[in-house]
Design an enzyme around this catalytic site. Structure first.
Site, mmCIF file in Angstrom:
data_model
loop_
_atom_site.group_PDB
_atom_site.id
_atom_site.type_symbol
_atom_site.label_atom_id
_atom_site.label_comp_id
_atom_site.label_asym_id
_atom_site.label_seq_id
_atom_site.Cartn_x
_atom_site.Cartn_y
_atom_site.Cartn_z
ATOM 1 N N LYS A 1 0.822 -1.595 -0.196
ATOM 2 C CA LYS A 1 -0.298 -0.365 -0.212
ATOM 3 C C LYS A 1 0.687 1.166 -0.052
ATOM 4 O O LYS A 1 0.698 2.774 -0.434
ATOM 5 C CB LYS A 1 -1.051 0.149 1.082
ATOM 6 C CG LYS A 1 -1.846 -1.700 1.046
ATOM 7 C CD LYS A 1 -3.410 -0.607 0.004
ATOM 8 C CE LYS A 1 -4.107 -1.668 0.413
ATOM 9 N NZ LYS A 1 -5.035 -2.530 -0.781
ATOM 10 N N GLU B 1 -10.107 5.494 2.628
ATOM 11 C CA GLU B 1 -11.121 4.931 3.659
ATOM 12 C C GLU B 1 -9.594 3.331 3.527
ATOM 13 O O GLU B 1 -8.658 3.790 3.334
ATOM 14 C CB GLU B 1 -11.808 4.421 2.428
ATOM 15 C CG GLU B 1 -11.467 2.992 1.567
ATOM 16 C CD GLU B 1 -10.175 3.558 0.291
ATOM 17 O OE1 GLU B 1 -10.381 4.914 -0.037
ATOM 18 O OE2 GLU B 1 -9.567 3.021 -0.255
ATOM 19 N N SER C 1 1.861 -9.375 -0.869
ATOM 20 C CA SER C 1 1.333 -8.127 -0.662
ATOM 21 C C SER C 1 1.680 -7.332 1.255
ATOM 22 O O SER C 1 2.369 -6.497 0.762
ATOM 23 C CB SER C 1 0.054 -7.564 -1.316
ATOM 24 O OG SER C 1 -0.711 -8.650 -0.500
#
Lengths: 256, 396
Positions: B87, B109, B376
């Site tokens: 991210k 969000e 990830s």
């Protein structure tokens, strides 16, 4: 030519918004009739959506209650068929793009025409995406209503030029809901609209008192009220019709 | 891949309130300018390398390879990035862009909390205000990440509407953006939402596949046979796929969260169970009922618990360039435990979905073939929830 202009003929229009099926469709029917009997000029009927991203907490609540009660698009079409037996003023739907898209745009809009709906407001369908439904709306003579916001600026003329039915002027930033004060310079927005189209424009978002409605109707062609009505319905439930009627009368009297 | 109107085939677009239109147009113009700006790209590269610990490692998982008895398994270690997930790639890019645009406040969000933590981190670094919207349900599942965001100076707003998960957090962030646009950038966390977000987020995440390509060529002298990544909105997957889309010999496999199974209602596998629709600013596939009401989806993974999928994935599915497969909670939890014991790497439960699928298919590959799995994120945040899944009650 749509019937919507009748709502604005030689008068300021008062436009109440009502979520279909909150708390149930039988009550919605009574509420709509009460609103019409007390001077509403155009009715905005909400088809509930699970995730209404343009709504504040009050109308979100109405959407949720209606869906929990088992309301569907088809049941709302049936409600309109019943309402049209004695209601002649223009009516428009307010819902979200996915409700129309998933039903099949052509089937949805064709049904609108058959049951006597005059237009449709989709807050998540801006100018850039209106071609999604524009052709079918034209084919079946249902007005796809355009919205103009305080942030529209250089876009106002472009939107106004292609507007159909009426223009929904969003009074404030943010989502639907009652506001104590509306600060946007709406007069100058309306002036640009008037320079570009003869289609009438009504102001909505944040209006709840007769004083606010009068102020908004003075600078435009009408006032749209949603959350304040939904709040009355939430409070009185199945007994809400006379209370909504009384409220609509006070609002209509103020803008007359 | 993006055409001028932000379409990927028929998917994408800008289905948002008029109030936001000038904001997304302003964002698109700024991005079109800065993406080719040398100074911007140098700054971003420095942030990636010096701050976020890029390039991330491409690790040969030798034990896992032997154990599975098929393809050579490589792990792309996005879990080793600063803040513990991919991210940060997108967030550093968007925060830098927001700053160049003169914005002073970021809203975001978050589902699992990784994007919220990354946004709070970038905001702290760049001196921006930060507000993160998180489904109330997720604030409970991911209490540690809520604390991390607060520690980083962000306000965390629990969202109670709808199912109180990721989709509701997105809706609430969109609502907040319509009420405050001039000083605020909506730092969207996945390759979804209205154009230009799916393209911007993809471009910032594409560093993953750019690195994989360079690293695998250096280590093996060839391209991989398959790249596997988990898909919620799909940002780490599109980042892992992007530079391989042109290489048709490379299979691209996205793993969706099937929850308790695609034949149950408790699933979030959009491509397996959804249909075409319009929601959250985009046309794509969504889990929904016959009247277009968005389904209350479920997955053990808060990061994959989303009823839609990014428009570029929908397009890659339509043209059969990528495969999308469902992976259940149980399979993901087993893979979570498997990778911990086999390689000493605790993956995020989201990433464990990709590991689970690799375990299923590795044997169908020859020993000289190569599978790259994108890990990830790291799984520290999930330990308490997985313990509870296994019936152990531990304090976070």
């Amino acid at each position: 030519m749509s019937k919507i202009k009748n709502a604005f003929e030689n008068k300021k229009a008062f436009i109440p918004f009502i979520t279909c099926g909150d708390p149930d469709l039988e009550t919605t029917k009574k509420i709509v009739k009460a609103a019409v009997d007390n001077g509403a000029d155009l009715i905005e009927l909400g088809i509930p959506f699970s995730d209404p991203t343009a709504e504040g907490p009050v109308i979100q609540g109405a959407n949720l209650r209606a869906l929990k009660g088992g309301v569907t698009t088809d049941k709302i079409f049936d409600l309109v068929r019943e309402l049209r037996q004695d209601i002649t003023i223009p009516m428009v739907f307010m819902t979200y793009a996915n409700v129309v898209y998933s039903y099949g745009a052509e089937k949805f809009i064709k049904t609108c025409n058959e049951i006597g709906m005059d237009g449709i407001i989709l807050p998540d369908l801006p100018y850039e995406e209106k071609e999604e439904f524009e052709d079918v709306c034209e084919k079946y003579d249902v007005d796809l209503i355009s919205l103009i916001a305080p942030t529209s600026k250089n876009r106002i003329a472009m939107i106004a030029k292609e507007a159909k039915g009426f223009i929904y002027v969003v009074s404030s930033l943010g989502v639907t809901g009652m506001r104590t004060e509306i600060k946007t310079d709406l007069k100058s927005i309306v002036d640009i609209i008037k320079d570009n189209t003869d289609v009438p424009c009504a102001i909505g978002f944040g209006i709840s008192t007769p004083e606010q409605a009068k102020k908004m109707a003075d600078i435009s062609d009408g006032a749209i009220v949603g959350s304040a009505i939904i709040k009355i319905i939430a409070e009185h439930g199945k007994e809400a019709a006379p209370f909504v009627g009384e409220y609509v009368k006070s609002m209509k009297d103020a803008i007359r | 891949m993006t055409n001028p109107n932000g379409r990927f085939g028929i998917h994408g677009g800008q289905y948002i309130p008029e109030t936001l239109m000038n904001a997304v147009i302003e964002l698109e113009e700024a991005y079109d300018h800065y993406k080719n700006d040398e100074e911007f790209n140098n700054e971003l590269r420095t942030l990636f390398n010096e701050y976020a610990n890029r390039p991330s490692r491409l690790y040969y998982a030798e034990k896992m390879t032997k154990d599975l008895g098929g393809a050579k398994i490589y792990l792309k270690r996005e879990d080793l990035n600063h803040t513990g997930a991919h991210k940060i790639n997108n967030v550093l890019g968007q925060a830098l862009l927001a700053k160049k645009m003169g914005k002073t406040r970021l809203i975001a969000e978050t589902g699992a909390g990784q994007h919220g933590v990354a946004t709070a981190t970038a905001a702290a670094l760049m001196g921006l205000e930060c507000v993160v919207f998180m489904g109330e349900e997720d604030t409970k599942r991911q209490a540690l990440n809520v604390y991390r965001m607060k520690l980083l100076g962000a306000d965390v707003v629990p969202v109670t509407s709808g199912t109180a998960t990721l989709k509701d957090a997105v809706s609430e962030a969109m609502r907040e953006w319509t009420s405050r646009i001039s000083d605020t950038h909506y730092c969207l966390g996945s390759v979804m939402g209205p154009h230009p977000f799916p393209t911007i987020v993809r471009d910032f995440q594409a560093v993953i596949s750019k690195e994989i390509k360079e690293q695998i060529v250096e280590k093996e002298g060839r391209l991989p046979d398959a790249v596997i990544a988990c898909v919620g909105g799909g940002s780490n997957a599109i980042g892992s796929f992007y530079h391989f889309i042109e290489d048709e010999g490379v299979r691209l496999i996205g793993c969706e969260a099937a929850g308790r199974g695609v034949d149950t209602f408790e699933t979030a596998a959009t491509i397996a169970t959804g249909k075409l629709g319009i929601f959250h600013g985009m046309k794509s596939y969504f889990c929904q009922d016959e009247y277009g009401q968005i389904a209350p989806v479920y997955s053990i993974s808060a990061g994959l618990d989303y009823p839609g999928v990014g428009p570029e994935h929908a397009y890659l599915h339509d043209i059969n360039r990528a495969e999308y497969v469902p992976v259940t909670d149980e399979e993901a939890v087993e893979a979570f435990e498997y990778l911990a014991k086999m390689e000493g790497i605790i993956p995020a439960i989201e990433s464990a979905h990709a590991v689970a699928h690799a375990r299923k298919i590795a044997k169908t590959f020859d020993k000289d073939q190569i599978i790259v799995i994108t890990v990830s994120g790291r799984g520290d945040k999930d330990c308490a929830a997985i313990a509870r899944y296994r019936g152990e009650d531990i304090y976070e």
